[in-house]
Design an enzyme around this catalytic site. Structure first.
Site, PDB file in Angstrom:
ATOM      1  N   LYS A  22       0.839  -1.219   0.000  1.00 44.77           N
ATOM      2  CA  LYS A  22       0.000   0.000   0.000  1.00 44.77           C
ATOM      3  C   LYS A  22       0.868   1.262   0.000  1.00 44.77           C
ATOM      4  CE  LYS A  22      -1.715   1.597   4.061  1.00 44.77           C
ATOM      5  NZ  LYS A  22      -1.453   3.003   4.389  1.00 44.77           N
ATOM      6  N   ASN A  23       1.868   1.268   0.894  1.00 41.55           N
ATOM      7  CA  ASN A  23       2.618   2.518   1.069  1.00 41.55           C
ATOM      8  C   ASN A  23       3.632   2.782  -0.038  1.00 41.55           C
ATOM      9  OD1 ASN A  23       1.081   3.058   3.262  1.00 41.55           O
ATOM     10  ND2 ASN A  23       2.620   2.511   4.793  1.00 41.55           N
ATOM     11  N   ARG A  93      -4.672  10.652   4.345  1.00 41.60           N
ATOM     12  CA  ARG A  93      -3.638  11.699   4.370  1.00 41.60           C
ATOM     13  C   ARG A  93      -2.678  11.583   3.186  1.00 41.60           C
ATOM     14  NH1 ARG A  93      -3.374  14.101   9.163  1.00 41.60           N
ATOM     15  NH2 ARG A  93      -1.277  14.791   8.710  1.00 41.60           N
ATOM     16  N   CYS A 117      -5.469  13.313  13.118  1.00 43.71           N
ATOM     17  CA  CYS A 117      -5.296  11.900  12.820  1.00 43.71           C
ATOM     18  C   CYS A 117      -5.275  11.142  14.139  1.00 43.71           C
ATOM     19  CB  CYS A 117      -3.974  11.721  12.077  1.00 43.71           C
ATOM     20  SG  CYS A 117      -3.587  10.022  11.721  1.00 43.71           S
ATOM     21  N   ARG A 122       0.736  14.812  12.973  1.00 45.49           N
ATOM     22  CA  ARG A 122       1.152  14.610  11.584  1.00 45.49           C
ATOM     23  C   ARG A 122       1.096  15.870  10.701  1.00 45.49           C
ATOM     24  NH1 ARG A 122      -1.287   9.001   9.543  1.00 45.49           N
ATOM     25  NH2 ARG A 122       0.540   9.063   8.201  1.00 45.49           N
ATOM     26  N   PRO A 123       1.923  16.880  11.029  1.00 47.60           N
ATOM     27  CA  PRO A 123       1.957  18.079  10.177  1.00 47.60           C
ATOM     28  C   PRO A 123       2.613  17.788   8.813  1.00 47.60           C
ATOM     29  CG  PRO A 123       3.630  18.215  11.901  1.00 47.60           C
ATOM     30  CD  PRO A 123       2.860  16.948  12.153  1.00 47.60           C
ATOM     31  N   VAL A 124       2.521  18.770   7.888  1.00 46.22           N
ATOM     32  CA  VAL A 124       3.156  18.602   6.566  1.00 46.22           C
ATOM     33  C   VAL A 124       4.180  19.708   6.314  1.00 46.22           C
ATOM     34  CG1 VAL A 124       1.299  17.272   5.457  1.00 46.22           C
ATOM     35  CG2 VAL A 124       1.179  19.789   5.498  1.00 46.22           C
ATOM     36  N   ASP A 125       4.683  20.307   7.404  1.00 47.28           N
ATOM     37  CA  ASP A 125       5.608  21.435   7.263  1.00 47.28           C
ATOM     38  C   ASP A 125       6.860  21.086   6.455  1.00 47.28           C
ATOM     39  OD1 ASP A 125       5.981  19.844   9.722  1.00 47.28           O
ATOM     40  OD2 ASP A 125       7.762  21.070  10.000  1.00 47.28           O
ATOM     41  N   ASP A 307       4.759   0.875  12.049  1.00 44.94           N
ATOM     42  CA  ASP A 307       3.569   0.214  11.503  1.00 44.94           C
ATOM     43  C   ASP A 307       3.448  -1.242  11.952  1.00 44.94           C
ATOM     44  OD1 ASP A 307       2.795   2.519  10.274  1.00 44.94           O
ATOM     45  OD2 ASP A 307       3.487   1.950   8.277  1.00 44.94           O
ATOM     46  N   ARG A 400      -8.607  -0.620   4.821  1.00 41.49           N
ATOM     47  CA  ARG A 400      -7.769   0.404   4.192  1.00 41.49           C
ATOM     48  C   ARG A 400      -6.409  -0.176   3.809  1.00 41.49           C
ATOM     49  NH1 ARG A 400      -7.283   5.945   7.263  1.00 41.49           N
ATOM     50  NH2 ARG A 400      -5.925   6.129   5.464  1.00 41.49           N
TER      51      ARG A 400
HETATM   52  C1  EPZ Z   1       4.166   7.060   6.289  1.00 45.00           C
HETATM   53  O1  EPZ Z   1       3.377   8.127   6.796  1.00 45.00           O
HETATM   54  C2  EPZ Z   1       3.263   5.856   6.200  1.00 45.00           C
HETATM   55  N1  EPZ Z   1       2.165   6.167   5.295  1.00 45.00           N
HETATM   56  C3  EPZ Z   1       2.753   5.501   7.581  1.00 45.00           C
HETATM   57  O2  EPZ Z   1       1.977   4.318   7.482  1.00 45.00           O
HETATM   58  C4  EPZ Z   1       3.970   5.232   8.495  1.00 45.00           C
HETATM   59  O3  EPZ Z   1       3.505   4.988   9.805  1.00 45.00           O
HETATM   60  C5  EPZ Z   1       4.898   6.434   8.497  1.00 45.00           C
HETATM   61  O4  EPZ Z   1       5.274   6.766   7.128  1.00 45.00           O
HETATM   62  C6  EPZ Z   1       6.181   6.207   9.290  1.00 45.00           C
HETATM   63  O5  EPZ Z   1       6.852   5.096   8.786  1.00 45.00           O
HETATM   64  C7  EPZ Z   1       2.333   6.077   3.984  1.00 45.00           C
HETATM   65  O6  EPZ Z   1       3.403   5.757   3.491  1.00 45.00           O
HETATM   66  C8  EPZ Z   1       1.151   6.362   3.117  1.00 45.00           C
HETATM   67  P1  EPZ Z   1       6.171  10.510   8.212  1.00 45.00           P
HETATM   68  P2  EPZ Z   1       3.908   9.622   6.737  1.00 45.00           P
HETATM   69  O7  EPZ Z   1       6.052  11.749   7.420  1.00 45.00           O
HETATM   70  O8  EPZ Z   1       4.688   9.796   5.506  1.00 45.00           O
HETATM   71  C9  EPZ Z   1       6.360  13.930  11.516  1.00 45.00           C
HETATM   72  C10 EPZ Z   1       0.074   2.987   7.780  1.00 45.00           C
HETATM   73  O9  EPZ Z   1      -0.479   2.469   8.780  1.00 45.00           O
HETATM   74  N2  EPZ Z   1       6.260  14.892  10.411  1.00 45.00           N
HETATM   75  O10 EPZ Z   1       7.401   9.677   8.037  1.00 45.00           O
HETATM   76  O11 EPZ Z   1       2.770  10.511   7.012  1.00 45.00           O
HETATM   77  C11 EPZ Z   1       5.066  13.128  11.700  1.00 45.00           C
HETATM   78  O12 EPZ Z   1       4.122  13.848  12.461  1.00 45.00           O
HETATM   79  C12 EPZ Z   1       0.597   4.403   7.844  1.00 45.00           C
HETATM   80  O13 EPZ Z   1       0.218   2.395   6.699  1.00 45.00           O
HETATM   81  C13 EPZ Z   1       6.414  16.242  10.664  1.00 45.00           C
HETATM   82  O14 EPZ Z   1       6.593  16.686  11.820  1.00 45.00           O
HETATM   83  O15 EPZ Z   1       4.884   9.613   8.004  1.00 45.00           O
HETATM   84  C14 EPZ Z   1       5.563  11.884  12.384  1.00 45.00           C
HETATM   85  O16 EPZ Z   1       5.684  12.101  13.761  1.00 45.00           O
HETATM   86  C15 EPZ Z   1       0.280   5.067   9.146  1.00 45.00           C
HETATM   87  N3  EPZ Z   1       6.359  17.125   9.612  1.00 45.00           N
HETATM   88  C16 EPZ Z   1       6.976  11.701  11.775  1.00 45.00           C
HETATM   89  O17 EPZ Z   1       7.310  12.957  11.200  1.00 45.00           O
HETATM   90  C17 EPZ Z   1       6.180  16.712   8.330  1.00 45.00           C
HETATM   91  O18 EPZ Z   1       6.135  17.563   7.418  1.00 45.00           O
HETATM   92  C18 EPZ Z   1       7.058  10.643  10.690  1.00 45.00           C
HETATM   93  O19 EPZ Z   1       6.017  10.875   9.737  1.00 45.00           O
HETATM   94  C19 EPZ Z   1       6.036  15.344   8.077  1.00 45.00           C
HETATM   95  C20 EPZ Z   1       6.089  14.441   9.140  1.00 45.00           C
END
Ligand code: EPZ
Length: 421
Positions: A22-23, A93, A117, A122-125, A307, A400
């Protein structure tokens, strides 16, 4: 609303074919927006999140054709709109991943900010920081992020403040059509990033270093269509291994890749699992023994994946001994603890990031409620172990991310039924 009725107490035993990841499929489907030529994606898993991404592409004006084997052919000649609406982004997301490709190809994109969430803020900054470094102008208004680069993006050095999978993917996809070279530092090293980089290169991009913490992208003027097969799902693989270990069972998983799961296999061996691997298969045998309690701490790849934390915690709940489970990636990823305790487990939350588990010999059926995708499978694992019939509610979370869960569990000898009431 669908529920799963699980009659627990049986050892899992059998063989399974692992689905596409999926990811990896989600960013790859987003990346098809980078070309006007047809792209064929094989090994796409049949999951709600994939359907949501296909719906989002359709809403942007992309032609999507799916054959009976779930090969997806995507052509995005012209888009109807460059706006990803709240309705779709709020349900998934990963919809935010269309921003990088749209911005790269059309110089403009507007995507709803993902809301709250269940597992953390989970910000996107970091995504936005990357786009800005490549020269985009970013504004946030009425819950939407707008990115504009009318003259195209320009390659730059981007240093992520933290390791983010989605942030790395979005910036990679933006940079492939930028003018000049981008160097992305402190990049995520997850295997899904490697798959995305390989896919982009099959479209004619020049990405190197994906899978290391520095990714280099030499911008090209256009990308072409291609045919690509999505990697195996390492999280689905690990989940079924953990489920087999928790039930003292024996499974052989095929069409997977053991090299992507080293941290998980190592912890399972410490738990007492006898594990053998081949090029594309993994076999786990507990020889009927209860697992031993094993500490885990989640980390970005190649560390233990967040995960798989919930599933491993469910296995630890029925282990011999005591252990700690530490979550370092998300601030609220222990919602499953209270539910598993309803079955008679002894798990204490020390704080938001640490759980102390005292293994118990037996769990007993009780009604349960799923809260998020991976947590819901941890409840299924606990229910597979528990004596009696457990009804797990809100399993739309499972759909999902886990393909045909009741069929796959039935292949392993579990007594699981989907009920709608
Ligand atoms: C991906 O999410 C996966 N989703 C998640 O899987 C997985 O848990 C996660 O990576 C960590 O491995 C997909 O690939 C679709 P991150 P993502 O950005 O990309 C912080 C599942 O169950 N952060 O690596 O959203 C964030 O809040 C899902 O399949 C910021 O602060 O994760 C988190 O604490 C759930 N600012 C950390 O980084 C940002 O701009 C890691 O998040 C982006 C992230």
């Amino acid at each position: 609303m669908d529920k799963l009725l699980i009659n627990g107490g049986r050892r899992l035993d059998g063989r399974l074919r692992i689905s596409g990841a999926k990811n990896a499929a989600l960013p790859i489907l987003s990346a098809t927006l980078l070309t006007d030529q047809p792209v064929v994606i094989a090994n796409t898993p049949h999951l709600h999140d994939v359907t949501t991404m296909i719906e989002l592409l359709g809403c942007l004006g992309v032609d999507v054709v799916i054959d009976e084997k779930l090969k997806v052919e995507v052509t995005s000649r012209k888009l109807k709109q460059l706006r990803a609406p709240y309705d779709l982004v709020k349900t998934m997301r990963a919809s935010f991943l269309v921003m990088g490709p749209m911005l790269a190809r059309f110089g403009e994109a507007e995507v709803s900010l993902p809301g709250g969430c269940a597992i953390g803020s989970r910000p996107v900054d970091q995504h936005l920081k990357g786009f800005a470094a490549l020269g985009a102008e970013i504004t946030v208004e009425n819950g939407y992020v707008r990115a504009q680069a009318p003259n195209g993006l320009t390659g730059a050095e981007v240093i992520m403040d933290l390791v983010t999978v989605g942030g790395t993917e979005n910036v990679m996809m933006a940079a492939v059509l930028a003018d000049g070279k981008t160097v992305l530092k402190n990049a995520a090293r997850e295997p899904e990033i490697i798959d995305l980089g390989n896919f982009l290169n099959s479209m004619g991009a020049q990405v190197s270093g994906h899978g290391t913490e520095t990714i280099e992208i030499e911008g090209v003027t256009e990308l072409r269509g291609c045919e690509y097969s999505v990697m195996a799902d390492r999280i689905e693989t690990g989940t079924y291994l953990i489920a087999a270990a928790a039930t003292r069972g024996h499974v052989r998983l095929e069409h997977t890749d053991p090299t992507l799961l080293e941290a998980v296999l190592e912890r399972l061996r410490v738990a007492g699992a006898d594990i053998e691997t081949g090029e594309n298969w993994i076999e786990l045998d507990m020889h009927g023994e209860r697992p031993r309690a094993v500490d885990i701490e989640t980390q970005p790849y190649p560390g233990f994946p967040t995960d798989m934390q919930a599933q491993f915690l469910a296995m630890n709940a029925v282990s011999v001994g005591e252990c700690r489970v530490t979550e370092t990636i998300f601030e609220n990823r222990f919602m499953h603890v209270q539910e598993i305790n309803r079955l008679g487990a002894d798990i204490e939350l020390i704080n938001h990031s640490t759980a102390h588990v005292r293994g118990v010999e037996q769990l007993h059926a009780a009604p349960l409620m799923a809260t998020d995708l991976r947590a819901s499978f941890s409840l299924v694992i606990a229910a597979l172990v528990a004596e009696g019939r457990t009804l797990v509610d809100r399993i739309y979370h499972i759909d999902r991310g886990y393909e045909t869960i009741e069929e796959k569990l039935a292949l392993l000898g579990a007594d699981v039924q989907r009920v709608s009431r």
